[in-house]
Design an enzyme around this catalytic site. Structure first.
Site, PDB file in Angstrom:
ATOM      1  N   ASP A  40       0.815  -1.224   0.000  1.00  0.00           N
ATOM      2  CA  ASP A  40       0.000   0.000   0.000  1.00  0.00           C
ATOM      3  C   ASP A  40       0.845   1.269   0.000  1.00  0.00           C
ATOM      4  O   ASP A  40       0.454   2.288   0.586  1.00  0.00           O
ATOM      5  CB  ASP A  40      -0.952   0.049   1.201  1.00  0.00           C
ATOM      6  CG  ASP A  40      -2.038  -1.006   1.169  1.00  0.00           C
ATOM      7  OD1 ASP A  40      -2.050  -1.817   0.211  1.00  0.00           O
ATOM      8  OD2 ASP A  40      -2.869  -1.044   2.080  1.00  0.00           O
ATOM      9  N   CYS A  79      -4.148  -6.095  -2.719  1.00  0.00           N
ATOM     10  CA  CYS A  79      -3.038  -6.963  -2.310  1.00  0.00           C
ATOM     11  C   CYS A  79      -2.967  -8.356  -2.926  1.00  0.00           C
ATOM     12  O   CYS A  79      -2.063  -8.664  -3.698  1.00  0.00           O
ATOM     13  CB  CYS A  79      -3.057  -7.114  -0.787  1.00  0.00           C
ATOM     14  SG  CYS A  79      -3.026  -5.569   0.140  1.00  0.00           S
ATOM     15  N   HIS A 137      -0.010 -14.124   1.811  1.00  0.00           N
ATOM     16  CA  HIS A 137      -1.359 -13.768   1.362  1.00  0.00           C
ATOM     17  C   HIS A 137      -1.787 -14.504   0.088  1.00  0.00           C
ATOM     18  O   HIS A 137      -2.577 -13.991  -0.700  1.00  0.00           O
ATOM     19  CB  HIS A 137      -1.465 -12.248   1.133  1.00  0.00           C
ATOM     20  CG  HIS A 137      -2.854 -11.715   1.358  1.00  0.00           C
ATOM     21  ND1 HIS A 137      -3.299 -10.504   0.878  1.00  0.00           N
ATOM     22  CD2 HIS A 137      -3.913 -12.242   2.034  1.00  0.00           C
ATOM     23  CE1 HIS A 137      -4.531 -10.293   1.231  1.00  0.00           C
ATOM     24  NE2 HIS A 137      -4.943 -11.335   1.940  1.00  0.00           N
TER      25      HIS A 137
END
Length: 483
Positions: A40, A79, A137
């Site tokens: 981010d 993401c 992730h």
């Protein structure tokens, strides 16, 4: 019999041959590859990309010593899908991964399909020592674990984010675990090393930098080229910074911005230490360093994407156009600026090429090897499109760039057209002046959308319901240019 002069000649000749072989081997040595990915990070939040209030001296020095990319894009504006694209070399929409995985611990059987060969697998098979530090992730189950997706070494966390101070999150985790709380949020769970939980003692950003340095030293000892993916979770929320880093930004009045700035500074500080280790282990000159963010900055949490329009999650430029540089001494010209559009999808084929690696037969890629074009300063994809697409509730946001032009549709508003080279802030819609150009770009994007598949999972239950009802992605309306 040979006289002394003959012996000397033979000795010198042999020595020269050895030196020559050594030079050839050095020239042909596979480069180390270090990817530093922030989470981010805003377009204007590093010095080399125009930051006026956040100082990043170590990153700036690397950017100045290599190629600074002004038109770098990722394949999705948030993401998980962005990271899936980086590792598979495919748009997330064509492999069923356009949504983030949930971090609530309820659904753990979702993840990027194992039939998609990761770049880490390809480089590992080419003889690289492969390491990952930080955020994953891409799946929680064993089959999705980094150690089962081509990585020799993993230190970090599997979820989409993490708290930063172990003296705060460790007691909270222990308290919930003893109380039988289920599920426990990923952000406060212990970090892990190759599947085993560890007790991190440092501010997490510093801990990740420390582990990256350790892996680099290990690779030097093994005398193998390395591929290291350093995925900082900074400056992703929660906004938490060290007091000593905050002191550097006392001039920033807004608390979120000040904390955010200190978090970026910690990343920069860590990269500086990593560069020292590369030099100490004589690996610096043969290491390609690629720095970028996984998506645009979140301006609700301290980020600045100026002069871009939009924020994380958008298909305006601010959602998926990111700060980026490549640094490789003696190979990439120091001080060069690369203004042509590139995408994170290009990293897979580029890395495979540099490693002399074999891409598996039948493996599809949506990017291309760009290294020669970067070195020569040439457009790697003239007249070719780069896409971004995000599913919303009942409609779809789209961005498509070709050379100097950008077509976009956001929030179910009419399509717009921008000369993105002259109008980086997407302020002047040219769709009425160039309707044929817009129609052609929309048509090409629609053709690309025909390769998309149904998502393998959804982030919200509502998204699954709307998809089954045919309300999402609603491509028929999406690609209509009638007002």
């Amino acid at each position: 019999m040979m006289n002394k002069n003959s012996y000397r000649f033979q000795y010198l000749l042999g020595l020269l041959m050895l030196v020559g072989i050594g030079l050839v081997q050095a020239q042909n040595a596979k480069p180390n590859i270090l990817v530093v990915l922030c989470d981010d990070l805003g377009y204007a939040d590093v010095g080399f990309n125009g930051s006026k209030d956040i100082v990043t001296p170590h990153l700036d020095k690397l950017a100045k010593g290599g190629a600074h990319f002004t038109s770098a894009y990722v394949a999705h504006p948030f993401c998980g899908p962005s990271r899936a694209a980086l590792f598979t070399g495919r748009y997330p929409h064509v492999i069923g991964t356009p949504f983030n995985l949930r971090d609530d611990g309820v659904k753990t059987d979702d993840g990027v399909p194992t039939n998609e060969v990761y770049i880490s697998n390809v480089l590992h098979d080419a003889g690289y020592y492969t390491g990952i530090v930080g955020k994953w992730h891409l799946g929680y189950a064993d089959q999705f674990h980094p150690n089962n997706r081509g990585f020799d070494d993993f230190y970090g966390f599997l979820g989409g984010g993490h708290n930063y101070f172990p003296e705060q999150f460790s007691p909270l985790y222990e308290k919930q675990a003893k109380a039988g709380v289920y599920p426990i949020r990923e952000y406060i769970k212990p970090l892990q090393h190759n599947g085993k939980w560890v007790q991190e003692k440092e501010y997490v950003t510093d801990g990740l930098s420390r582990e990256a340095m350790g892996m680099i030293k290990g690779a030097a000892s093994n005398k193998k080229p390395f591929f290291l993916y350093l995925a900082y979770n900074a400056p992703h929320v929660p906004l938490e910074a060290k007091e000593e880093d905050l002191k550097h930004f006392a001039h920033i009045k807004d608390k979120d911005r000040r904390t955010y700035a200190a978090m970026v500074y910690a990343v920069d500080r860590g990269v500086g230490e990593i560069v020292k280790v590369l030099k100490e282990t004589n690996q610096y000159d043969n290491t390609l360093i690629v720095f970028l963010s996984d998506n645009g900055g979140n301006f609700d949490h301290g980020a600045n994407n100026e002069p871009l329009k939009g924020t994380k999650g958008d298909t305006f430029e601010g959602g998926y156009r990111v700060p980026m540089f490549m640094h490789w001494p003696g190979k990439i010209t120091a001080g060069s600026q690369f203004d042509f559009p590139v995408t994170s999808l290009d990293l897979y084929p580029t890395f495979a090429h540099l490693a002399g690696a074999q891409i598996p037969k039948g493996k599809k890629l949506d990017g291309k090897n760009i290294i020669e074009k970067v070195i020569k300063g040439e457009n790697p994809r003239p007249n070719e499109m780069i896409y971004a697409l995000r599913y919303r509730f009942g409609y779809t946001d789209v961005g498509a760039r070709m050379d100097d032009w950008k077509a976009t549709r956001v929030a179910n508003e009419p399509w717009q057209l921008f000369n993105i080279k002259n109008d980086i802030g997407e302020k002047h819609d040219l769709s009425k002046r160039f309707p044929d150009r817009l129609a052609k770009m929309v048509q090409q994007t629609q053709e690309w959308s025909k390769t998309h598949v149904q998502p393998l999972w959804w982030y919200y239950d509502k998204e699954a319901v709307m998809w089954k009802q045919g309300l999402t992605p609603n491509y028929k309306e999406t690609f209509s240019i009638d007002e």
